[in-house]
Design a protein around this motif. Structure first.
Motif, PDB file in Angstrom:
ATOM      1  N   ASP A  79       0.848  -1.201   0.000  1.00  0.00           N
ATOM      2  CA  ASP A  79       0.000   0.000   0.000  1.00  0.00           C
ATOM      3  C   ASP A  79       0.888   1.257   0.000  1.00  0.00           C
ATOM      4  OD1 ASP A  79      -2.204  -1.686   0.363  1.00  0.00           O
ATOM      5  OD2 ASP A  79      -2.621  -1.011   2.418  1.00  0.00           O
ATOM      6  N   GLY A  80       1.850   1.287   0.907  1.00  0.00           N
ATOM      7  CA  GLY A  80       2.746   2.428   1.019  1.00  0.00           C
ATOM      8  C   GLY A  80       3.586   2.624  -0.231  1.00  0.00           C
ATOM      9  N   PHE A  81       4.043   1.519  -0.812  1.00  0.00           N
ATOM     10  CA  PHE A  81       4.828   1.589  -2.043  1.00  0.00           C
ATOM     11  C   PHE A  81       3.990   2.203  -3.167  1.00  0.00           C
ATOM     12  CE2 PHE A  81       6.201  -0.014  -6.110  1.00  0.00           C
ATOM     13  CZ  PHE A  81       7.587   0.085  -6.066  1.00  0.00           C
ATOM     14  N   ILE A  82       2.763   1.759  -3.284  1.00  0.00           N
ATOM     15  CA  ILE A  82       1.878   2.264  -4.341  1.00  0.00           C
ATOM     16  C   ILE A  82       1.659   3.770  -4.164  1.00  0.00           C
ATOM     17  CG2 ILE A  82      -0.479   2.177  -5.256  1.00  0.00           C
ATOM     18  CD1 ILE A  82      -0.401  -0.882  -4.533  1.00  0.00           C
ATOM     19  N   SER A  83       1.336   4.182  -2.950  1.00  0.00           N
ATOM     20  CA  SER A  83       1.106   5.607  -2.695  1.00  0.00           C
ATOM     21  C   SER A  83       2.363   6.435  -2.936  1.00  0.00           C
ATOM     22  CB  SER A  83       0.612   5.821  -1.265  1.00  0.00           C
ATOM     23  OG  SER A  83      -0.682   5.280  -1.110  1.00  0.00           O
ATOM     24  N   ALA A  84       3.520   5.895  -2.585  1.00  0.00           N
ATOM     25  CA  ALA A  84       4.779   6.631  -2.740  1.00  0.00           C
ATOM     26  C   ALA A  84       5.234   6.731  -4.190  1.00  0.00           C
ATOM     27  CB  ALA A  84       5.874   5.961  -1.909  1.00  0.00           C
ATOM     28  N   ASN A  85       4.823   5.784  -5.024  1.00  0.00           N
ATOM     29  CA  ASN A  85       5.342   5.726  -6.391  1.00  0.00           C
ATOM     30  C   ASN A  85       4.325   6.051  -7.466  1.00  0.00           C
ATOM     31  OD1 ASN A  85       8.262   4.696  -6.240  1.00  0.00           O
ATOM     32  ND2 ASN A  85       7.159   3.442  -4.755  1.00  0.00           N
ATOM     33  N   ASP A  86       3.113   6.425  -7.067  1.00  0.00           N
ATOM     34  CA  ASP A  86       2.090   6.844  -8.025  1.00  0.00           C
ATOM     35  C   ASP A  86       1.332   8.015  -7.400  1.00  0.00           C
ATOM     36  OD1 ASP A  86      -0.092   7.230  -9.701  1.00  0.00           O
ATOM     37  OD2 ASP A  86      -0.516   5.097  -9.914  1.00  0.00           O
ATOM     38  N   ALA A  87       1.586   9.204  -7.936  1.00  0.00           N
ATOM     39  CA  ALA A  87       1.005  10.422  -7.364  1.00  0.00           C
ATOM     40  C   ALA A  87      -0.522  10.385  -7.331  1.00  0.00           C
ATOM     41  CB  ALA A  87       1.486  11.647  -8.141  1.00  0.00           C
ATOM     42  N   THR A  88      -1.143   9.612  -8.209  1.00  0.00           N
ATOM     43  CA  THR A  88      -2.606   9.556  -8.233  1.00  0.00           C
ATOM     44  C   THR A  88      -3.172   8.576  -7.210  1.00  0.00           C
ATOM     45  OG1 THR A  88      -2.685   7.839  -9.945  1.00  0.00           O
ATOM     46  CG2 THR A  88      -2.597  10.144 -10.694  1.00  0.00           C
ATOM     47  N   ALA A  89      -2.323   7.737  -6.639  1.00  0.00           N
ATOM     48  CA  ALA A  89      -2.769   6.713  -5.694  1.00  0.00           C
ATOM     49  C   ALA A  89      -2.617   7.223  -4.267  1.00  0.00           C
ATOM     50  CB  ALA A  89      -1.987   5.423  -5.903  1.00  0.00           C
ATOM     51  N   THR A  90      -3.517   8.075  -3.860  1.00  0.00           N
ATOM     52  CA  THR A  90      -3.492   8.594  -2.496  1.00  0.00           C
ATOM     53  C   THR A  90      -3.866   7.479  -1.521  1.00  0.00           C
ATOM     54  OG1 THR A  90      -5.818   9.227  -2.520  1.00  0.00           O
ATOM     55  CG2 THR A  90      -4.209  10.878  -3.327  1.00  0.00           C
ATOM     56  N   PRO A  91      -3.486   7.613  -0.259  1.00  0.00           N
ATOM     57  CA  PRO A  91      -3.889   6.596   0.720  1.00  0.00           C
ATOM     58  C   PRO A  91      -5.404   6.370   0.749  1.00  0.00           C
ATOM     59  CG  PRO A  91      -2.164   7.952   1.648  1.00  0.00           C
ATOM     60  CD  PRO A  91      -2.556   8.588   0.327  1.00  0.00           C
ATOM     61  N   ASP A  92      -6.184   7.431   0.567  1.00  0.00           N
ATOM     62  CA  ASP A  92      -7.646   7.275   0.543  1.00  0.00           C
ATOM     63  C   ASP A  92      -8.097   6.434  -0.652  1.00  0.00           C
ATOM     64  OD1 ASP A  92      -7.992   8.696   2.879  1.00  0.00           O
ATOM     65  OD2 ASP A  92      -8.518  10.572   1.861  1.00  0.00           O
ATOM     66  N   LYS A  93      -7.487   6.668  -1.810  1.00  0.00           N
ATOM     67  CA  LYS A  93      -7.848   5.886  -3.001  1.00  0.00           C
ATOM     68  C   LYS A  93      -7.432   4.425  -2.841  1.00  0.00           C
ATOM     69  CE  LYS A  93      -7.954   9.522  -6.479  1.00  0.00           C
ATOM     70  NZ  LYS A  93      -7.346  10.029  -7.719  1.00  0.00           N
ATOM     71  N   VAL A  94      -6.272   4.205  -2.251  1.00  0.00           N
ATOM     72  CA  VAL A  94      -5.815   2.828  -2.003  1.00  0.00           C
ATOM     73  C   VAL A  94      -6.800   2.131  -1.062  1.00  0.00           C
ATOM     74  CG1 VAL A  94      -3.991   1.432  -0.943  1.00  0.00           C
ATOM     75  CG2 VAL A  94      -3.385   3.294  -2.503  1.00  0.00           C
ATOM     76  N   ALA A  95      -7.191   2.809   0.005  1.00  0.00           N
ATOM     77  CA  ALA A  95      -8.144   2.231   0.962  1.00  0.00           C
ATOM     78  C   ALA A  95      -9.497   1.962   0.309  1.00  0.00           C
ATOM     79  CB  ALA A  95      -8.312   3.160   2.162  1.00  0.00           C
ATOM     80  N   ALA A  96      -9.962   2.864  -0.543  1.00  0.00           N
ATOM     81  CA  ALA A  96     -11.246   2.668  -1.228  1.00  0.00           C
ATOM     82  C   ALA A  96     -11.182   1.469  -2.169  1.00  0.00           C
ATOM     83  CB  ALA A  96     -11.632   3.934  -1.998  1.00  0.00           C
ATOM     84  N   PHE A  97     -10.071   1.316  -2.875  1.00  0.00           N
ATOM     85  CA  PHE A  97      -9.920   0.159  -3.754  1.00  0.00           C
ATOM     86  C   PHE A  97      -9.961  -1.130  -2.934  1.00  0.00           C
ATOM     87  CE2 PHE A  97      -7.463  -3.205  -5.614  1.00  0.00           C
ATOM     88  CZ  PHE A  97      -7.959  -3.277  -6.897  1.00  0.00           C
ATOM     89  N   LYS A  98      -9.246  -1.151  -1.822  1.00  0.00           N
ATOM     90  CA  LYS A  98      -9.220  -2.351  -0.985  1.00  0.00           C
ATOM     91  C   LYS A  98     -10.609  -2.683  -0.455  1.00  0.00           C
ATOM     92  CE  LYS A  98      -5.855  -2.498   2.009  1.00  0.00           C
ATOM     93  NZ  LYS A  98      -4.789  -2.101   2.951  1.00  0.00           N
ATOM     94  N   GLN A  99     -11.377  -1.663  -0.058  1.00  0.00           N
ATOM     95  CA  GLN A  99     -12.731  -1.914   0.437  1.00  0.00           C
ATOM     96  C   GLN A  99     -13.613  -2.479  -0.672  1.00  0.00           C
ATOM     97  OE1 GLN A  99     -13.876  -1.858   3.650  1.00  0.00           O
ATOM     98  NE2 GLN A  99     -15.565  -2.929   2.663  1.00  0.00           N
ATOM     99  N   SER A 100     -13.510  -1.917  -1.858  1.00  0.00           N
ATOM    100  CA  SER A 100     -14.264  -2.426  -2.997  1.00  0.00           C
ATOM    101  C   SER A 100     -13.882  -3.879  -3.280  1.00  0.00           C
ATOM    102  CB  SER A 100     -13.998  -1.549  -4.222  1.00  0.00           C
ATOM    103  OG  SER A 100     -14.546  -2.120  -5.375  1.00  0.00           O
ATOM    104  N   PHE A 101     -12.614  -4.158  -3.188  1.00  0.00           N
ATOM    105  CA  PHE A 101     -12.114  -5.513  -3.412  1.00  0.00           C
ATOM    106  C   PHE A 101     -12.712  -6.474  -2.383  1.00  0.00           C
ATOM    107  CE2 PHE A 101      -9.057  -8.927  -3.524  1.00  0.00           C
ATOM    108  CZ  PHE A 101      -8.674  -8.985  -4.848  1.00  0.00           C
ATOM    109  N   ARG A 102     -12.734  -6.070  -1.116  1.00  0.00           N
ATOM    110  CA  ARG A 102     -13.295  -6.919  -0.058  1.00  0.00           C
ATOM    111  C   ARG A 102     -14.803  -7.115  -0.237  1.00  0.00           C
ATOM    112  NH1 ARG A 102      -9.933  -8.250   3.840  1.00  0.00           N
ATOM    113  NH2 ARG A 102     -11.558  -8.865   5.288  1.00  0.00           N
ATOM    114  N   ASP A 103     -15.489  -6.079  -0.699  1.00  0.00           N
ATOM    115  CA  ASP A 103     -16.938  -6.155  -0.878  1.00  0.00           C
ATOM    116  C   ASP A 103     -17.358  -7.238  -1.858  1.00  0.00           C
ATOM    117  OD1 ASP A 103     -17.233  -4.121   0.951  1.00  0.00           O
ATOM    118  OD2 ASP A 103     -17.629  -2.570  -0.567  1.00  0.00           O
ATOM    119  N   GLN A 104     -16.476  -7.585  -2.772  1.00  0.00           N
ATOM    120  CA  GLN A 104     -16.845  -8.576  -3.776  1.00  0.00           C
ATOM    121  C   GLN A 104     -16.909 -10.002  -3.213  1.00  0.00           C
ATOM    122  OE1 GLN A 104     -13.851  -9.310  -6.865  1.00  0.00           O
ATOM    123  NE2 GLN A 104     -12.539  -7.983  -5.664  1.00  0.00           N
ATOM    124  N   SER A 105     -16.484 -10.188  -1.992  1.00  0.00           N
ATOM    125  CA  SER A 105     -16.481 -11.531  -1.417  1.00  0.00           C
ATOM    126  C   SER A 105     -17.696 -11.790  -0.536  1.00  0.00           C
ATOM    127  CB  SER A 105     -15.200 -11.738  -0.602  1.00  0.00           C
ATOM    128  OG  SER A 105     -15.209 -10.887   0.511  1.00  0.00           O
TER     129      SER A 105
END
Length: 150
Positions: A79-105
């Motif tokens: 998560d931290g690597f993604i946020s640090a290496n992609d300016a568009t991947a804010t911690p909030d966006k990373v968290a939202a993606f993870k929640q969406s991913f979990r919702d599919q189960s």
């Protein structure tokens, strides 16, 4: 994302971390021409980790605390690597993606999915130390997170 969603829901996963190799029949990265996990597609590996953690959390609660702790730790590091290496991947966006991913189960038969169970079994075989080592390599070289080569 579509590929991994299908994997979680019943299509065989084709990731690049040690976790899915046995289930997918794929070769290790060295056999695929990658020198190490330093070259692996970060987003692909991250999604495999997320999917494996889903299976652990929903179907194998408390079964292997060391493995489950390492999955959580590795995901947090990626998560931290993604946020640090992609300016568009804010911690909030990373968290939202993870929640969406979990919702599919949310399917009531999620834990009876054989491919999802194979992913977890592969993670158990790989073990926490191997997952930690693979993650160390994955996040050791700053680069734009990608799925290219997934």
């Amino acid at each position: 994302m579509r590929r991994l969603r299908n994997a979680v829901l019943g299509v065989l996963v084709t990731g690049v971390l040690s976790i899915p190799y046995v289930a997918s029949g794929q070769a290790q990265p060295e056999a695929q021409g990658q020198s190490s996990y330093k070259d692996a597609p970060v987003l692909c590996v991250w999604e495999v980790l997320l999917a494996t953690q889903l299976v652990a959390d929903k179907c194998h609660v408390g079964e292997d605390p060391a493995l489950q702790a390492e999955l959580a730790s590795s995901i947090k590091r990626v998560d931290g690597f993604i946020s640090a290496n992609d300016a568009t991947a804010t911690p909030d966006k990373v968290a939202a993606f993870k929640q969406s991913f979990r919702d599919q189960s949310s399917s009531p038969d999620f834990c009876s999915n054989q491919q999802a169970q194979a992913m977890y079994a592969d993670a158990k075989r790989a073990g926490a130390d191997r997952i930690r080592t693979d993650t160390d390599q994955l996040v050791s070289v700053p680069r734009k997170p990608t799925k290219e080569g997934c």
